[in-house]
Every structure is written in C-alpha cells, then in structure tokens.
Design a protein around this motif. Structure first.
Motif, PDB file in Angstrom:
ATOM      1  N   ALA A  23       0.860  -1.188   0.000  1.00 27.18           N
ATOM      2  CA  ALA A  23       0.000   0.000   0.000  1.00 27.18           C
ATOM      3  C   ALA A  23       0.891   1.230   0.000  1.00 27.18           C
ATOM      4  O   ALA A  23       2.089   1.151   0.277  1.00 27.18           O
ATOM      5  N   GLU A  24       0.276   2.357  -0.318  1.00 28.61           N
ATOM      6  CA  GLU A  24       1.025   3.620  -0.281  1.00 28.61           C
ATOM      7  C   GLU A  24       0.099   4.736   0.186  1.00 28.61           C
ATOM      8  O   GLU A  24      -1.053   4.830  -0.239  1.00 28.61           O
ATOM      9  N   ALA A  25       0.598   5.558   1.091  1.00 28.46           N
ATOM     10  CA  ALA A  25      -0.146   6.721   1.570  1.00 28.46           C
ATOM     11  C   ALA A  25       0.726   7.960   1.417  1.00 28.46           C
ATOM     12  O   ALA A  25       1.920   7.930   1.728  1.00 28.46           O
ATOM     13  N   THR A  26       0.130   9.027   0.931  1.00 29.55           N
ATOM     14  CA  THR A  26       0.845  10.294   0.806  1.00 29.55           C
ATOM     15  C   THR A  26       0.048  11.377   1.519  1.00 29.55           C
ATOM     16  O   THR A  26      -1.077  11.157   1.963  1.00 29.55           O
ATOM     17  N   ALA A  27       0.646  12.552   1.597  1.00 30.77           N
ATOM     18  CA  ALA A  27      -0.011  13.657   2.283  1.00 30.77           C
ATOM     19  C   ALA A  27      -1.231  14.171   1.535  1.00 30.77           C
ATOM     20  O   ALA A  27      -2.012  14.941   2.089  1.00 30.77           O
ATOM     21  N   ASP A  28      -1.423  13.744   0.289  1.00 32.11           N
ATOM     22  CA  ASP A  28      -2.607  14.202  -0.439  1.00 32.11           C
ATOM     23  C   ASP A  28      -3.492  13.051  -0.940  1.00 32.11           C
ATOM     24  O   ASP A  28      -4.507  13.291  -1.577  1.00 32.11           O
TER      25      ASP A  28
END
Length: 204
Positions: A23-28
């Motif tokens: 998975a990947e999470a970013t600030a936007d």
C-alpha cells in the motif's frame, strides 16, 4: 511525505500471520492496506508504523528505510491491544489523558474546548464503547495529531466498530486534506467500498 508498504509479510503460505501486503499513503492521498487474517491488522499497523520489522518486504518513508523516522512521524490510531482507549472511559477522560501525553494542560475546560472545536461536544460524557464509528475515528485522529512531530496516521480496522464505511472514510479524507498522510488498515470488503468512494472512481 510518502509511506510505502512494499510486500510486507509475517510467515508464508496459507497460514501466514500477515500475507504479503502492499500500500502507499501520501499527504494528499490516503492509502488502504487490505488484510483479512486474524491479528493481521495489528501486525500490519505495527510494521507500517515502524514499531516492528516485517519478515519479508519493507516499509519506506520517502523511499528511505528508516523505522525511527516513521515512528516519529506516524501515530497508531485505534490499533487493537496497542493503541485503543478503554471502552468504559468517557470521552472527556480520554481527551484529558491525551492532552497530558501531548504536554498540554489537561483540564476539564481544555477538554471541553477541544471537543467543541472538533464538533464532538455532545459526546463529552459518552463512553468510548458507545461512540458512533465516525465520531470515534474523528476523536482519536484529532487526539493523535496533538502529539509533537506527528505528520501521519495509521488507522486500524475502523470497520470493526460497525457503521457506514463512507462516514468514517470522510474523516480520513478530511485529515488528508489537512496535510496528514493517512494509511487505513482494513478488511477487503471495506477496502473495495473505499475504492468506489474515491473521486477517480466516480470519474470513470
């Protein structure tokens, strides 16, 4: 800021405690890690938050393998047995405890002010176990970001409390809109629902 889970796992084969998960999470853009086996959500959250090393795969913060930096930047939110409030505490008590942990004045008045600011004043005397899921996730996310240095959140299994997925997902998207990188560790069914809620899904 970008948090990447690159095929993290514990064990192998059909009985793996945590099958390979990415998975990947970013600030936007909030991320979603879909896991199903018993105990896997807590394991995935501990690994994603830099509290535990995976047996396979890796966790990267802005392409760097740096668990200490991840621990500093990411708070665990409602992680079973690790970072969940006692069910019989009142909301006001939980707020005062978290204010103290964040080195802020933990008075009743400050607790009331915070609850009013986040739209949960009506739940001051509510027991945590009786909170609607959306309110619970709102409360715990808002308390987590009070801690110094927190720029991201790992939210664990919000679907276990019931309620409408879209309601608690709206809290996640709000935190993201405020610049926090949020990773939700959830079940496959909720993950599929979330994918249908994303703006790009409705544009197809």
């Amino acid at each position: 800021m970008r948090l990447t889970l690159d095929s993290i796992g514990i064990g192998d084969g059909p009985g793996a405690a945590l099958p390979a998960t990415s998975a990947e999470a970013t600030a936007d853009r909030p991320g979603v890690a879909a896991v199903e086996t018993e105990g896997a959500p807590t394991l995935a959250s501990l690994i994603a938050g830099g509290r535990m090393r995976p047996e396979t795969g890796r966790v990267l913060l802005d392409d760097a393998d740096d668990p200490a930096a991840i621990r500093e930047a990411f708070a665990l939110v409602d992680t079973p047995t690790v970072a969940e409030p006692f069910a019989d505490l009142t909301v006001a008590t939980v707020v005062r405890e978290e204010l103290a942990l964040a080195d802020q004045v933990s008075s009743r008045e400050n607790a009331r002010l915070l609850l009013d600011a986040i739209g949960l004043a009506e739940h001051e005397r509510t027991r945590v176990r009786a909170l609607p899921t959306e309110a619970r996730i709102r409360l715990l996310c808002e308390l987590a970001i009070l801690r110094p240095g927190v720029r991201g959140l790992i939210v664990t299994s919000p679907e276990r409390h019931g309620g409408d997925t879209s309601a608690w997902w709206s809290v996640v998207t709000d935190m993201s809109a405020r610049g926090y990188a949020v990773l939700v560790v959830t079940g496959v069914a909720a993950a599929l629902h979330i994918e249908n809620l994303r703006p790009e899904s409705s544009a197809r």
